[in-house]
Motif scaffolding. Structure first.
Motif, PDB file in Angstrom:
ATOM      1  N   ILE A 186       0.846  -1.406   0.023  1.00  0.00           N
ATOM      2  CA  ILE A 186      -0.029   0.071  -0.105  1.00  0.00           C
ATOM      3  C   ILE A 186       0.849   1.214   0.056  1.00  0.00           C
ATOM      4  N   ILE A 209       1.312   5.290   0.357  1.00  0.00           N
ATOM      5  CA  ILE A 209       0.646   6.329   0.968  1.00  0.00           C
ATOM      6  C   ILE A 209       1.261   7.571   0.694  1.00  0.00           C
ATOM      7  N   LEU A 236       3.673  -1.503   3.944  1.00  0.00           N
ATOM      8  CA  LEU A 236       3.459   0.076   3.715  1.00  0.00           C
ATOM      9  C   LEU A 236       4.568   0.829   2.990  1.00  0.00           C
ATOM     10  N   ASP A 272      -2.088   4.478  -3.552  1.00  0.00           N
ATOM     11  CA  ASP A 272      -3.073   3.802  -2.909  1.00  0.00           C
ATOM     12  C   ASP A 272      -4.226   4.760  -2.022  1.00  0.00           C
ATOM     13  N   ALA A 273      -3.477   5.720  -1.377  1.00  0.00           N
ATOM     14  CA  ALA A 273      -3.906   6.653  -0.289  1.00  0.00           C
ATOM     15  C   ALA A 273      -3.279   8.092  -0.559  1.00  0.00           C
ATOM     16  N   ILE A 328      -8.822   7.893  -0.319  1.00  0.00           N
ATOM     17  CA  ILE A 328      -8.575   6.591  -1.238  1.00  0.00           C
ATOM     18  C   ILE A 328      -8.848   7.227  -2.931  1.00  0.00           C
ATOM     19  N   THR A 373      -7.740   3.521  -7.070  1.00  0.00           N
ATOM     20  CA  THR A 373      -7.222   2.386  -5.997  1.00  0.00           C
ATOM     21  C   THR A 373      -8.125   1.190  -6.345  1.00  0.00           C
ATOM     22  N   ASP A 399      -8.009  -2.994   1.940  1.00  0.00           N
ATOM     23  CA  ASP A 399      -6.738  -3.215   2.545  1.00  0.00           C
ATOM     24  C   ASP A 399      -6.240  -1.514   2.712  1.00  0.00           C
ATOM     25  N   THR A 400      -6.327  -0.751   1.825  1.00  0.00           N
ATOM     26  CA  THR A 400      -5.845   0.466   1.966  1.00  0.00           C
ATOM     27  C   THR A 400      -6.603   1.133   3.113  1.00  0.00           C
ATOM     28  N   TRP A 401      -7.871   0.799   3.226  1.00  0.00           N
ATOM     29  CA  TRP A 401      -8.774   1.300   4.427  1.00  0.00           C
ATOM     30  C   TRP A 401      -8.243   0.659   5.637  1.00  0.00           C
TER      31      TRP A 401
END
Length: 453
Positions: A30, A32, A59, A85-86, A313, A317, A327-329
């Protein structure tokens, strides 16, 4: 705005290196994009705990200075890029991007997360991070308003008292009395550094207090109105006569250093500045600082700004395969949860807890004790802020220290450059606002024609 801290840097956290380079076979990485300030760096430091609890997720953090983060994140999300992804955005971007369909609706994800308690978010922050449908499209990491910090010891020595709800004219009078150039101490520190998130943040609240606005409901620019001119002239005079030396190049960081080192009697800025001035290691004035509400105009309307760094997000994504959004959440909900607040306090110190997002933060006994000098004022200021009604006159936009339209990043910066030049004595306020009015009229015409608004 916010804490304008951190060098321009593109960094991948150490905890993310293995995942980014392969890591556990089959693990999802992920990515970010975040702003590099202390609270976010704390999240990176603590993130191995999340990976330990979620062995199928790795991450990768892309940590950027605020200006670079805005540019890179905006470019990626607006063009449908999939490198993040975020992303970390604010209440400036969230409503606009939700309206454009660029972000994932977080309400269903929040509702499906046991114990997340989205109703715990401070109502004004929650509203500011919602789209036109009332759903949240980013989740707050921390929030802030603005208030006035002042040296209680200097006030006592001078026999002065800070009013419970000071007006700007009262603050100007106090600054004149406390100004001591021989001692190298300014009466007040105010941002003069160009930038829509630098100079314009505090100045816009002064404009609101004086009854000014950027546009009337018909999108007619108002920078040449009597109220707007009076506010800017007041600000320029105050910082020129009783502010810090070199005010035209001073922003949040510069004022923070000056005040915390004892070289200013007052400082009007973001509520998160309390962490700087109360620092046990970096401040000479900790324990001697008083906190008052953002100064108001004669009508007494609350004038503190509202800002929140939040996590969203991008819609792109979802195209990365089953479970990508979920999974991002998992990480976003971990980083913005109640247990995260407790973990920061217990492991990094209670003064490191991200403020201004959750109401429950202010009921944690240890946090309440560590922040007793400023937490009540911070919560009160954030709760009183109303983005839809920044001043006493109606406006066609939302935003207190900004105008919630895409063009404001450029417009606000252009106008701030003109006003900063007036602070530096390079031109008059009338000359600065004459040019600013022309900039604003150009943007306003687009909205009058219905092309952007």
């Amino acid at each position: 705005m916010g804490a304008l801290i951190g060098a321009v840097a593109l960094a991948v956290s150490g905890c993310a290196g293995a995942g980014a380079l392969g890591g556990a076979e089959g693990a999802r990485t992920i990515t970010i994009a975040i702003v590099s300030n202390p609270q976010m760096e704390d999240a990176i430091e603590l993130s191995p705990k999340f990976e330990a609890e979620n062995p199928g997720i790795r991450l990768k953090f892309v940590s950027l200075s605020e200006n670079e983060a805005r540019a890179k994140i905006t470019s990626s999300v607006a063009t449908g890029g999939d490198e993040f992804d975020a992303v970390m955005i604010s209440n400036y971007e969230t409503p606009q991007w939700a309206r454009n369909g660029w972000l994932t609706d977080l309400d269903p994800l929040m509702a499906a997360t046991p114990g997340y308690d989205e109703d715990d978010f401070i109502p004004t922050v929650r509203k500011a991070l919602s789209g036109p449908d009332g759903h949240m499209y980013s989740t707050p990491f921390y929030g802030e308003s603005s208030f006035l910090m002042y040296r209680k010891d200097l006030f006592a020595q001078a026999g002065l008292t800070m009013p419970a709800k000071p007006t700007w004219p009262q603050i100007a009078d106090l600054a004149a009395k406390l100004d001591d150039k021989d001692a190298g101490r300014a009466g007040i520190c105010l941002r003069g550094k160009p930038g829509w998130g630098e100079l314009m943040a505090p100045l816009d609240t002064v404009v609101n207090a004086f009854g000014g606005r950027w546009y009337d409901p018909q999108w007619n620019a108002q920078l040449n109105s009597p109220q707007y001119k009076q506010a800017v002239q007041f600000y320029v005079d105050l910082v020129s006569k009783h502010g810090e030396p070199g005010a035209a190049t001073a922003g949040f960081s510069e004022c923070g250093t000056r005040f915390s080192q004892g070289n200013a009697a007052m400082w009007y800025d973001a509520t998160v500045a309390s962490g700087t001035v109360e620092s046990k290691t970096d401040s000479k004035v900790g324990g001697q600082v008083g906190y008052a509400p953002a100064p108001v105009g004669l009508d007494g309307r609350p004038s503190g700004w509202l800002y929140s760094w939040s996590l969203a997000i991008p819609r792109k994504t979802a195209e990365k395969g089953p479970g990508a959004v979920e999974d991002t959440w998992k990480f976003l909900s971990w980083m913005t949860s109640k247990p995260y607040q407790q973990m920061v306090g217990q492991e990094l110190g209670w003064d490191s807890v991200p403020p201004g997002a959750r109401q429950s933060t202010y009921t944690i006994p240890e946090y309440a004790a560590a922040s007793k000098n400023y937490a009540p004022q911070t919560l009160a200021a954030i709760s009183a802020a109303d983005q839809s009604k920044p001043g006493s006159q109606p406006v066609p936009y939302s935003g207190i220290q900004f105008v919630g339209i895409p063009e404001f990043q450029d417009l606000g910066t252009r106008v701030s450059q003109q006003i900063s030049a007036a602070i530096a004595g390079q031109q008059s306020v009338d000359e600065a606002l004459e040019q600013g009015q022309r900039y604003a009229e150009t943007v306003g015409e687009t909205y009058k024609q219905g092309g952007a608004g």
